[in-house]
Design a protein around this motif. Structure first.
Motif, PDB file in Angstrom:
ATOM      1  N   ASN A 147      -4.963   2.860 -10.051  1.00 37.13           N
ATOM      2  CA  ASN A 147      -4.518   3.197  -8.798  1.00 37.13           C
ATOM      3  C   ASN A 147      -5.232   2.717  -7.670  1.00 37.13           C
ATOM      4  O   ASN A 147      -4.689   2.484  -6.568  1.00 37.13           O
ATOM      5  N   LYS A 148      -6.542   2.698  -7.745  1.00 37.98           N
ATOM      6  CA  LYS A 148      -7.140   2.211  -6.600  1.00 37.98           C
ATOM      7  C   LYS A 148      -6.729   0.787  -6.586  1.00 37.98           C
ATOM      8  O   LYS A 148      -6.968  -0.063  -5.334  1.00 37.98           O
ATOM      9  N   MET A 149      -6.634   0.122  -7.905  1.00 37.22           N
ATOM     10  CA  MET A 149      -6.265  -1.483  -7.459  1.00 37.22           C
ATOM     11  C   MET A 149      -4.678  -1.749  -6.860  1.00 37.22           C
ATOM     12  O   MET A 149      -4.871  -2.302  -5.652  1.00 37.22           O
ATOM     13  N   LEU A 173      -3.499   0.734  -4.793  1.00 35.37           N
ATOM     14  CA  LEU A 173      -3.606   1.257  -3.339  1.00 35.37           C
ATOM     15  C   LEU A 173      -4.423   0.170  -2.434  1.00 35.37           C
ATOM     16  O   LEU A 173      -4.241  -0.061  -1.196  1.00 35.37           O
ATOM     17  N   TRP A 174      -5.493  -0.509  -3.054  1.00 33.81           N
ATOM     18  CA  TRP A 174      -6.205  -1.319  -2.109  1.00 33.81           C
ATOM     19  C   TRP A 174      -6.419  -2.672  -2.510  1.00 33.81           C
ATOM     20  O   TRP A 174      -6.539  -3.614  -1.375  1.00 33.81           O
ATOM     21  N   PHE A 175      -6.572  -3.323  -3.820  1.00 39.62           N
ATOM     22  CA  PHE A 175      -6.892  -4.346  -4.284  1.00 39.62           C
ATOM     23  C   PHE A 175      -5.750  -5.307  -3.991  1.00 39.62           C
ATOM     24  O   PHE A 175      -5.991  -6.474  -3.437  1.00 39.62           O
ATOM     25  N   PHE A 176      -4.398  -5.108  -4.328  1.00 42.78           N
ATOM     26  CA  PHE A 176      -3.228  -5.611  -4.133  1.00 42.78           C
ATOM     27  C   PHE A 176      -2.910  -5.943  -2.542  1.00 42.78           C
ATOM     28  O   PHE A 176      -2.810  -7.090  -2.471  1.00 42.78           O
ATOM     29  N   PRO A 177      -3.131  -5.090  -2.027  1.00 44.43           N
ATOM     30  CA  PRO A 177      -2.998  -5.313  -0.430  1.00 44.43           C
ATOM     31  C   PRO A 177      -3.852  -6.281   0.023  1.00 44.43           C
ATOM     32  O   PRO A 177      -3.564  -7.219   0.685  1.00 44.43           O
ATOM     33  N   ILE A 178      -5.089  -6.128  -0.396  1.00 46.48           N
ATOM     34  CA  ILE A 178      -6.232  -6.984   0.164  1.00 46.48           C
ATOM     35  C   ILE A 178      -6.010  -8.445  -0.341  1.00 46.48           C
ATOM     36  O   ILE A 178      -6.176  -9.390   0.426  1.00 46.48           O
ATOM     37  N   MET A 179      -5.529  -8.535  -1.556  1.00 46.44           N
ATOM     38  CA  MET A 179      -5.291  -9.876  -2.177  1.00 46.44           C
ATOM     39  C   MET A 179      -4.063 -10.550  -1.251  1.00 46.44           C
ATOM     40  O   MET A 179      -3.975 -11.782  -1.157  1.00 46.44           O
ATOM     41  N   ILE A 180      -3.181  -9.591  -0.799  1.00 42.15           N
ATOM     42  CA  ILE A 180      -2.020 -10.226  -0.069  1.00 42.15           C
ATOM     43  C   ILE A 180      -2.630 -10.866   1.283  1.00 42.15           C
ATOM     44  O   ILE A 180      -2.486 -11.937   1.881  1.00 42.15           O
ATOM     45  N   LEU A 181      -3.593 -10.184   1.931  1.00 42.41           N
ATOM     46  CA  LEU A 181      -4.014 -10.386   3.138  1.00 42.41           C
ATOM     47  C   LEU A 181      -4.824 -11.526   2.953  1.00 42.41           C
ATOM     48  O   LEU A 181      -4.915 -12.528   4.034  1.00 42.41           O
ATOM     49  N   ALA A 182      -5.726 -11.755   1.942  1.00 39.39           N
ATOM     50  CA  ALA A 182      -6.757 -13.006   1.668  1.00 39.39           C
ATOM     51  C   ALA A 182      -5.991 -14.093   1.448  1.00 39.39           C
ATOM     52  O   ALA A 182      -6.479 -15.248   1.510  1.00 39.39           O
ATOM     53  N   THR A 183      -4.716 -14.027   0.597  1.00 36.43           N
ATOM     54  CA  THR A 183      -3.722 -15.321   0.167  1.00 36.43           C
ATOM     55  C   THR A 183      -3.026 -15.622   1.205  1.00 36.43           C
ATOM     56  O   THR A 183      -1.931 -16.486   0.993  1.00 36.43           O
ATOM     57  N   GLY A 184      -2.710 -14.708   2.107  1.00 40.35           N
ATOM     58  CA  GLY A 184      -1.554 -14.773   3.045  1.00 40.35           C
ATOM     59  C   GLY A 184      -1.536 -16.308   3.940  1.00 40.35           C
ATOM     60  O   GLY A 184      -0.503 -16.466   4.264  1.00 40.35           O
ATOM     61  N   VAL A 185      -2.672 -16.907   3.948  1.00 47.15           N
ATOM     62  CA  VAL A 185      -2.551 -18.384   4.547  1.00 47.15           C
ATOM     63  C   VAL A 185      -1.838 -19.464   3.823  1.00 47.15           C
ATOM     64  O   VAL A 185      -1.473 -20.351   4.578  1.00 47.15           O
ATOM     65  N   HIS A 237       0.732  -1.210   0.160  1.00 47.80           N
ATOM     66  CA  HIS A 237      -0.214  -0.060   0.167  1.00 47.80           C
ATOM     67  C   HIS A 237       0.916   1.305  -0.031  1.00 47.80           C
ATOM     68  O   HIS A 237       0.761   2.208  -0.667  1.00 47.80           O
ATOM     69  N   PHE A 238       1.960   1.518   0.689  1.00 46.32           N
ATOM     70  CA  PHE A 238       2.612   2.505   0.961  1.00 46.32           C
ATOM     71  C   PHE A 238       3.522   2.857  -0.249  1.00 46.32           C
ATOM     72  O   PHE A 238       3.295   3.862  -0.846  1.00 46.32           O
ATOM     73  N   ASN A 239       3.869   1.491  -1.126  1.00 45.52           N
ATOM     74  CA  ASN A 239       4.822   1.928  -2.075  1.00 45.52           C
ATOM     75  C   ASN A 239       3.821   2.488  -3.190  1.00 45.52           C
ATOM     76  O   ASN A 239       4.154   3.319  -4.110  1.00 45.52           O
ATOM     77  N   ALA A 240       2.386   1.674  -3.314  1.00 46.57           N
ATOM     78  CA  ALA A 240       1.541   2.571  -4.321  1.00 46.57           C
ATOM     79  C   ALA A 240       1.262   3.845  -3.874  1.00 46.57           C
ATOM     80  O   ALA A 240       1.094   4.669  -4.963  1.00 46.57           O
ATOM     81  N   ARG A 241       0.941   4.310  -2.578  1.00 46.44           N
ATOM     82  CA  ARG A 241       0.853   5.456  -2.446  1.00 46.44           C
ATOM     83  C   ARG A 241       1.850   6.407  -2.836  1.00 46.44           C
ATOM     84  O   ARG A 241       1.600   7.633  -3.303  1.00 46.44           O
ATOM     85  N   ILE A 242       3.101   6.123  -2.651  1.00 47.24           N
ATOM     86  CA  ILE A 242       4.150   6.995  -3.185  1.00 47.24           C
ATOM     87  C   ILE A 242       4.246   7.357  -4.667  1.00 47.24           C
ATOM     88  O   ILE A 242       4.451   8.474  -5.054  1.00 47.24           O
TER      89      ILE A 242
END
Length: 326
Positions: A243-245, A247-259, A205-210
């Protein structure tokens, strides 16, 4: 099928593990973790030059947008002519749209390859199609690509905060036996893996925001060409979606697939994201310095080619041309 990826990755990882073995206990978890970190740094150093080229290409592509739009409007309906004129423009500007694809195209197979190599240290069980059905003894005495059985045993016994490096949150319990750790529970694995997953998502998320903040700053400063006409709205919409992807989609995907990401791979992902965080800041400053130097050169060229104040204009026409002009 992907042995051409698995073998090189395993050899680089083995190289760093052997090097670290001279200064750290070779069978320790920290030795294996640092080997993964150094593997990541090796890959990113090799990709540094392509990354610089990608950023330069992206900047030129932004500068080209108004001219590309002119081509589309001038040859509307003639796709072949649009393609020809666009290629001419690319050659004129000295850029290649494929330059922006090199870095992700290289990183993806490395990620997949490392995932496979690290998972292949534990091939016991067959739950969820993850294991190969090896017995504990068979697994500990079978080589894993460049790693002999002694290294396989070393990695299986290595841990981070008491959790084996090849453990992951959704790992089938039948595979726990490979570690020989009777006290290992899923709660222990989650307690170690979950914070690493959150950190990976946060840095994504931080990298995308930069990147997005930089786009906005350049746009506000008038350094980004603004396309006009009917294509402008569509391009702005596509950029906003991307930009939205990021910022939010990629980090959420990491959280969802982190298992499914084991500790070793999570350290690769975290190192990769932290590297990106600092590299982006460094390269942005480098690109800004290059852009400032280029603008200074243009100003200097205008200054040196402009006539001196009060200088008399020289009529370079021939005598005959002057007479005809009169």
């Amino acid at each position: 099928m992907l042995n051409f990826i698995y073998w090189p990755i395993s050899w680089v990882l083995k190289f760093w593990h052997e090097v670290l073995g001279f200064i750290l206990p070779k069978d320790s978890g920290i030795s294996w973790i640092l080997a993964i970190v150094l593997l990541t740094c090796t890959v990113r150093l090799l990709l540094l030059k392509p990354m610089v080229n990608q950023m330069r290409s992206t900047r030129k592509m932004q500068e080209m947008q108004p001219r590309m739009q002119e081509i589309r409007e001038k040859y509307k309906g003639d796709q072949q002519k649009i393609a020809e004129e666009t290629q001419k423009l690319y050659r004129e500007m000295g850029t290649n749209p494929l330059a922006s694809c090199i870095v992700p195209l290289v990183q993806m197979p490395i990620f997949i390859g490392l995932l496979h190599v690290l998972r292949s240290f534990n091939r016991t069980g067959d739950g969820g199609g993850v294991g190969l059905g090896f017995t504990v003894e068979q697994n500990r005495n079978t080589a894993n690509y460049a790693f002999p059985p002694s290294d396989v045993q070393s990695f299986l016994d290595a841990d981070f905060l008491g959790v084996p490096l090849s453990a992951y949150m959704s790992m089938p319990e039948e595979m726990f036996a490979a570690f020989g750790n009777a006290d290992l529970t899923r709660a222990n694995i989650i307690a170690v893996c979950a914070p690493l997953v959150v950190l990976c998502a946060a840095f994504t998320h931080f990298n995308a925001r930069i990147m997005i903040n930089r786009q906005a700053a350049r746009k506000a400063a008038g350094k980004t060409a603004k396309p006009q006409g009917e294509m402008a709205a569509m391009m702005e919409s596509q950029m906003g979606m991307m930009n939205k992807m990021m910022l939010w989609f990629f980090p959420i995907m990491i959280l969802a697939t982190g298992v499914i990401w084991h500790i070793g791979l999570l350290f690769y992902m975290l190192t990769n994201n932290v590297w990106t965080f600092f590299q982006t800041r460094f390269l942005n400053n480098k690109m800004d310095a290059e852009e400032a130097a280029e603008e200074a050169r243009k100003v200097e060229m205008k200054r040196t080619t402009a006539p001196a104040p009060g200088a008399r204009k020289v009529d370079r026409r021939t005598k005959k041309q002057r007479k005809q002009g009169n």
